[in-house]
Design an enzyme around this catalytic site. Sequence first.
Site, PDB file in Angstrom:
ATOM      1  N   GLU A   1       0.862  -1.183   0.000  1.00 22.45           N
ATOM      2  CA  GLU A   1       0.000   0.000   0.000  1.00 22.45           C
ATOM      3  C   GLU A   1       0.899   1.233   0.000  1.00 22.45           C
ATOM      4  O   GLU A   1       1.794   1.343   0.846  1.00 22.45           O
ATOM      5  CB  GLU A   1      -0.912   0.021   1.222  1.00 22.45           C
ATOM      6  CG  GLU A   1      -1.860   1.220   1.214  1.00 22.45           C
ATOM      7  CD  GLU A   1      -2.809   1.252   2.398  1.00 22.45           C
ATOM      8  OE1 GLU A   1      -3.608   2.202   2.476  1.00 22.45           O
ATOM      9  OE2 GLU A   1      -2.739   0.345   3.249  1.00 22.45           O
TER      10      GLU A   1
ATOM     11  N   ARG B   1       5.800 -13.825  10.378  1.00 26.30           N
ATOM     12  CA  ARG B   1       6.705 -12.690  10.475  1.00 26.30           C
ATOM     13  C   ARG B   1       7.973 -13.114  11.195  1.00 26.30           C
ATOM     14  O   ARG B   1       7.970 -13.990  12.053  1.00 26.30           O
ATOM     15  CB  ARG B   1       6.071 -11.546  11.283  1.00 26.30           C
ATOM     16  CG  ARG B   1       4.946 -10.815  10.578  1.00 26.30           C
ATOM     17  CD  ARG B   1       4.435  -9.713  11.485  1.00 26.30           C
ATOM     18  NE  ARG B   1       3.339  -8.979  10.899  1.00 26.30           N
ATOM     19  CZ  ARG B   1       3.492  -7.906  10.130  1.00 26.30           C
ATOM     20  NH1 ARG B   1       4.689  -7.463   9.861  1.00 26.30           N
ATOM     21  NH2 ARG B   1       2.440  -7.279   9.642  1.00 26.30           N
TER      22      ARG B   1
ATOM     23  N   LYS C   1       3.788   0.834  10.491  1.00 24.17           N
ATOM     24  CA  LYS C   1       3.852   2.120   9.807  1.00 24.17           C
ATOM     25  C   LYS C   1       3.308   3.235  10.683  1.00 24.17           C
ATOM     26  O   LYS C   1       3.807   4.358  10.663  1.00 24.17           O
ATOM     27  CB  LYS C   1       3.066   2.057   8.494  1.00 24.17           C
ATOM     28  CG  LYS C   1       3.743   1.262   7.398  1.00 24.17           C
ATOM     29  CD  LYS C   1       2.934   1.328   6.108  1.00 24.17           C
ATOM     30  CE  LYS C   1       3.575   0.501   5.004  1.00 24.17           C
ATOM     31  NZ  LYS C   1       2.766   0.529   3.766  1.00 24.17           N
TER      32      LYS C   1
END
Length: 831
Positions: free
Chosen positions: A34, A282, A292
């Site tokens: 994104e 992860r 973010k």
Amino acid sequence: MPQRERPDFIRQIVAEDVLSGRHGGRVLTRFPPEPNGFLHVGHASAICLDFEVAREHGGRTTLRMDDTNPTTEDPSYVEAITRDIRWLGFEWDGEIRYASDYFGALYRMAMRMIEDGFAYVDSLSEEEIRAHRGSVREPSRPSPYRNRSTEENLDLFRRMRAGEFADGAHVLRARIDLASSNMKLRDPLMYRIRHAHHHRTGDEWPIYPFYDWAHGQSDAIEGITHSFCTLEFQDNRALYDWFIDHTRPASARIDRTPGAEGGGGEALGSWDPRPRQYEFARRNLDYTIVSKRKLLLLVDEGHVSGWDDPRMPTLAGLRRRGIPPDAIRAFCRQVGIGRADNRVEIATLEWAVRDALNPRAPRVLAVLRPLEVVIENWPEGEVDWIDAPYFPRGVDAPPEGWPGTRKIPFTRVLYIERDDFAEEPAPGFRRLAPGREVRLRHGYFITCRSVERDDAGGIVRLHCTYDPETRSGSAPDGRRPAGTIHWVSATESVPMEVRLYDRLFRVSDPAGGAEDLRESLNPDSLHVLTHARGEPSLVGDTSLVGDPPQTAYQFERLGYFVPDRATSAAGATTDAGATTDVDAGAPAGGPLVFNRTVTLRDAWSRREQMDGARHADSREARPAAEERSTEPETPGVDSAREARDAVRRADPTLRAAFDRFRDPLGLPDELADLLSGSAASVRYYERAIRGGVDPAAVATWLVHEVRGAGGSEGDAGALEPEALAELVGLVLERSTSRAVAKSLLARLVEEGGSPREIVRREGLGRIGDAEQIREIVHGVVAAHPAEVARYAAGHTGLAGFFVGRVMRATHGRADPAIVRKLLEESLNDAT
């Protein structure tokens, strides 16, 4: 450090698909970021997986910007993302794709889903939808608008598209199963009204698709065969598949969509190829955050200078710090792909960086905190230009564009590192002291004759003499000084500003909210040294500035450094959290600016145990005397690893220990190297594993944890080898937690004793009493009603938040398995 040989489970799946002929043997993957921020080190693993898996099977990878949220996305992020992917060494197939390319196709498919009875327009508010949501134990209540007629739904959706309604007036939802145990399948949202300007489509669309709707259908339109994502999307896979199975490819009319390779007919789910989603875990890097939202907080509040601050985990920050892309790729290969989330020691990344830079970084001399040295018997004004190699012995050929040697000026007045002189040296100190002789790297032997002080009593100058017969680095009479130090000419060297970057956080797992994040920041993450000096060859090499992988230098005995993109120090000392060694900054248009990429060895774990953690960086630049004494300085050897290799070549018993530690004990090269660097470390380790405790676990604790507690591989203070094995055994048998064991180490190194007895006496064992844990769990759940509500609304990832709070309340002693079980029960009861 050995490379992983066995294919990970993702690669096994893809290999089996190719072998069986699924998708006609095609492999088409995609990377779909994104564009609302910069890529970070976590994205690097996904990028490497997407591109390398496709490449391994002769396939392709597309780059698709998931631009479905117009209020947070910006073209500048698109540019940054493409720049970072190319820097990392990958090139996508064809043009950049955008989810917004498919807005028309997605709209047409949604219209057909309404006709088929699989979607409806809901007019409940966001709060009302949440109230109808139910919980993981109770079904959702149907919206009063769930049974609208097909005609009414089509009419409302067309009018939503035409922009007739205000934001929030209606949403489009899929009609699936309000009683599903998977909250993602309880009539998920597909479209919302948002009158916002889009960076590509402008004001054309007043409605925007949600991620779960756009993601899988974009994969299908593009003809993606294998869709990889991280583990938090595991529950979304059922929705991904449902959307694929309940859409008609023909309704998308994808023949009108540029770059679309998917296809299919009028039948439901007849996509060819049919994309499938696979999740991998992860790999969370210690001392790092990758959210973010939290990274943006650091930027907005001025804790860092920007997204490319060298302390940031963004690829832009890593690039500016001088970390080469091949080191990041090697790091990603080393940590691998797994099915369970795991933490990765930052030392693993630092090892990969050193391994990449060591063979190609030219060696130069630089002094960070200068102390003046006057050579009394050297003629005034005379300069001796000494040939010095850029690269150590063992490098087959210099990297392209680099000569083999450069000239270093030796003059009457020199600078040495202030920390390389001690007026009253401690035992084991092997550098310069009054009356002591040392070797200057690539230069002469010098002896300190006297010390000059200022009015305040501080040492400002040393008066020394040199031996003219030692220019070759050796003396005719065969004497060998105790130590070798680096230096530069005071008159011929160039001024530099050096920025010493360190870990941005003080704790290995900087979790929690904004306040916890702020409290975890490392106040010593940046030191700016404005009086540093470098050898003059650095000026001749500044044409290379701007290409960090080619211009990383090893400042001998100090670490790896790279020229910063800044050309002057103006404003350089204003970064939040920075400290300087002088009151005034360097003048505008002044010296070169260098960023430290990584030290020559990991000094963090020892430092973090030291009082205050506010001492000078020189302790990091050169190991303290007592630490260095286990690794003798070897003339012509440029790294600690090479020094240990040299010691092993001279001592067959150490070489045999190195081989033995690798096979049959199975230790990685890095651990085997460190543990076989001296006879003391070999004796200590072999005593520790004599009782049968897992050798790899003992090795890891000895190298990483005992160091951090103030010991070393061969000298753990009062901590006997058998006691270390006992402590490791307590952790492995789950009698105490790793966190508790780590907290005991410094005490054991200092005082000794039996870890098992201390744990028993002080009640530090693992809490396994379910009723005791249940009381704590209930308290944590009751104290966080907002998080409970979000969990009930389907944000099941918050389970980790609650686990962390319980573990914090029990100081890490609660049994995690019991905690997770009781939390699940308590959260279900609360919702």
